[in-house]
Write a protein that holds these residues in place. Sequence first.
Motif, mmCIF file in Angstrom:
data_model
loop_
_atom_site.group_PDB
_atom_site.id
_atom_site.type_symbol
_atom_site.label_atom_id
_atom_site.label_comp_id
_atom_site.label_asym_id
_atom_site.label_seq_id
_atom_site.Cartn_x
_atom_site.Cartn_y
_atom_site.Cartn_z
ATOM 1 N N ASN A 13 0.833 -1.206 0.000
ATOM 2 C CA ASN A 13 0.000 0.000 0.000
ATOM 3 C C ASN A 13 0.866 1.255 0.000
ATOM 4 O O ASN A 13 0.508 2.252 -0.620
ATOM 5 N N MET A 14 1.992 1.213 0.691
ATOM 6 C CA MET A 14 2.933 2.340 0.651
ATOM 7 C C MET A 14 3.392 2.576 -0.783
ATOM 8 O O MET A 14 3.444 3.709 -1.255
ATOM 9 N N MET A 15 3.717 1.491 -1.493
ATOM 10 C CA MET A 15 4.156 1.615 -2.887
ATOM 11 C C MET A 15 3.063 2.272 -3.733
ATOM 12 O O MET A 15 3.353 3.142 -4.557
ATOM 13 N N ALA A 16 1.816 1.860 -3.531
ATOM 14 C CA ALA A 16 0.700 2.461 -4.282
ATOM 15 C C ALA A 16 0.579 3.950 -3.961
ATOM 16 O O ALA A 16 0.359 4.766 -4.865
ATOM 17 N N LEU A 17 0.750 4.319 -2.690
ATOM 18 C CA LEU A 17 0.665 5.732 -2.304
ATOM 19 C C LEU A 17 1.790 6.541 -2.943
ATOM 20 O O LEU A 17 1.584 7.670 -3.397
ATOM 21 N N VAL A 18 2.991 5.975 -2.998
ATOM 22 C CA VAL A 18 4.135 6.663 -3.597
ATOM 23 C C VAL A 18 3.935 6.801 -5.109
ATOM 24 O O VAL A 18 4.095 7.882 -5.676
ATOM 25 N N GLU A 19 3.579 5.705 -5.751
ATOM 26 C CA GLU A 19 3.477 5.706 -7.211
ATOM 27 C C GLU A 19 2.326 6.562 -7.728
ATOM 28 O O GLU A 19 2.382 7.048 -8.851
ATOM 29 N N ARG A 20 1.287 6.751 -6.921
ATOM 30 C CA ARG A 20 0.130 7.531 -7.370
ATOM 31 C C ARG A 20 -0.024 8.824 -6.574
ATOM 32 O O ARG A 20 -1.111 9.380 -6.492
ATOM 33 N N ALA A 21 1.075 9.301 -5.997
ATOM 34 C CA ALA A 21 1.032 10.520 -5.185
ATOM 35 C C ALA A 21 0.505 11.686 -6.016
ATOM 36 O O ALA A 21 0.981 11.949 -7.115
ATOM 37 N N ASP A 22 -0.488 12.367 -5.467
ATOM 38 C CA ASP A 22 -1.093 13.514 -6.123
ATOM 39 C C ASP A 22 -1.613 14.430 -5.020
ATOM 40 O O ASP A 22 -2.519 14.049 -4.270
ATOM 41 N N GLY A 23 -1.019 15.595 -4.877
ATOM 42 C CA GLY A 23 -1.405 16.514 -3.821
ATOM 43 C C GLY A 23 -0.612 16.320 -2.546
ATOM 44 O O GLY A 23 -0.791 17.050 -1.580
ATOM 45 N N TYR A 24 0.244 15.331 -2.549
ATOM 46 C CA TYR A 24 1.088 15.077 -1.386
ATOM 47 C C TYR A 24 2.444 14.534 -1.836
ATOM 48 O O TYR A 24 2.578 13.968 -2.918
ATOM 49 N N ASP A 25 3.435 14.764 -0.984
ATOM 50 C CA ASP A 25 4.768 14.202 -1.172
ATOM 51 C C ASP A 25 5.064 13.302 0.013
ATOM 52 O O ASP A 25 4.747 13.651 1.161
ATOM 53 N N VAL A 26 5.668 12.160 -0.243
ATOM 54 C CA VAL A 26 6.040 11.253 0.831
ATOM 55 C C VAL A 26 7.380 11.718 1.381
ATOM 56 O O VAL A 26 8.406 11.619 0.721
ATOM 57 N N GLU B 7 -7.536 -2.122 -2.378
ATOM 58 C CA GLU B 7 -6.866 -1.174 -1.489
ATOM 59 C C GLU B 7 -5.907 -0.287 -2.270
ATOM 60 O O GLU B 7 -5.850 0.927 -2.054
ATOM 61 N N HIS B 8 -5.139 -0.894 -3.182
ATOM 62 C CA HIS B 8 -4.145 -0.147 -3.954
ATOM 63 C C HIS B 8 -4.782 0.924 -4.826
ATOM 64 O O HIS B 8 -4.162 1.947 -5.113
ATOM 65 N N ALA B 9 -6.012 0.710 -5.262
ATOM 66 C CA ALA B 9 -6.733 1.720 -6.052
ATOM 67 C C ALA B 9 -7.384 2.766 -5.145
ATOM 68 O O ALA B 9 -7.369 3.961 -5.447
ATOM 69 N N LEU B 10 -7.964 2.317 -4.031
ATOM 70 C CA LEU B 10 -8.722 3.208 -3.150
ATOM 71 C C LEU B 10 -7.838 4.165 -2.347
ATOM 72 O O LEU B 10 -8.131 5.369 -2.287
ATOM 73 N N TYR B 11 -6.786 3.666 -1.735
ATOM 74 C CA TYR B 11 -6.021 4.468 -0.775
ATOM 75 C C TYR B 11 -5.430 5.738 -1.389
ATOM 76 O O TYR B 11 -5.602 6.826 -0.835
ATOM 77 N N PRO B 12 -4.745 5.672 -2.530
ATOM 78 C CA PRO B 12 -4.200 6.917 -3.093
ATOM 79 C C PRO B 12 -5.283 7.948 -3.427
ATOM 80 O O PRO B 12 -5.089 9.149 -3.210
#
Length: 190
Positions: free
Chosen positions: A15-28, A170-175
Motif C-alpha cells: 500500500n505504501m508503494m501504491a501511495l508513492v506511485e500515485r502521489a497527487d497533492g502530497y509528497d512522501v 486497497e491499492h486503487a482506493l487508498y491513493p
Amino acid sequence: MNRRIGILISGRGSNMMALVERADGYDVALVASDKPDAPGLAWAKSRGIATFALSPKGIGKAGYEAQIDAALREAGVEIIALAGYMRLLSDDFVARWRGRIVNIHPSLLPRYKGLDTHARAIAAGDAVAGCSVHVVTEELDGGAVLGQAEVPIEPGDTPEILAARVLAAEHALYPRVLKEFVANERPNPA
C-alpha cells in the motif's frame, strides 16, 4: 503546495508503494517502520525516500513512539498514512496527531474491526467484502470512514484468495482517498 506525509509500514509495503506511485497533492517525506528489516524500507530507499526504522523491543511503547514522533516531525510530516502498520498506536500518540492519521483496513467498516477480516466475512456468508480508509482515533478501526471499495465474495473463496482481491482494491482506493483527504485537511502544525 503539496502536503508532506509520513507512511508507517511493518512489512512489504504494497500500500505504501501504491501511495508513492500515485502521489497527487502530497509528497512522501518519510517511510518509517517498527521492523528494521521490513522489505518496504528498501523499496522506499531505492526511490530516494527518507526512511526511519526502529524496533520497539527493549525501549517500550512510549520510548518507541517518542522516537517515531520525533522522526516524523523532523521530516516535516503533516499527515500520517498507516499502510500495513501492525502496531496499535497509543492514545497519547493519536492525540498528538489528532485528525491527521489515516489507515486502510481490509473490511467494510464498521464490520469486522481488527484481525481475520476475510475469514470472518466468508464465515458470515457475506456477498461482498472490501476495504475502508478511515481516520485513526483511540477506538480500534473506529474513526470516520473516508472511502470504501467493495469486492465480491466468490463461491469457493478462501481467506487468502479474497485477501488478494481486496488488496488490489486497497491499492486503487487508498491513493484516491488520501489525495482527497490532504486537499480538504487544514494545516495543523504540531
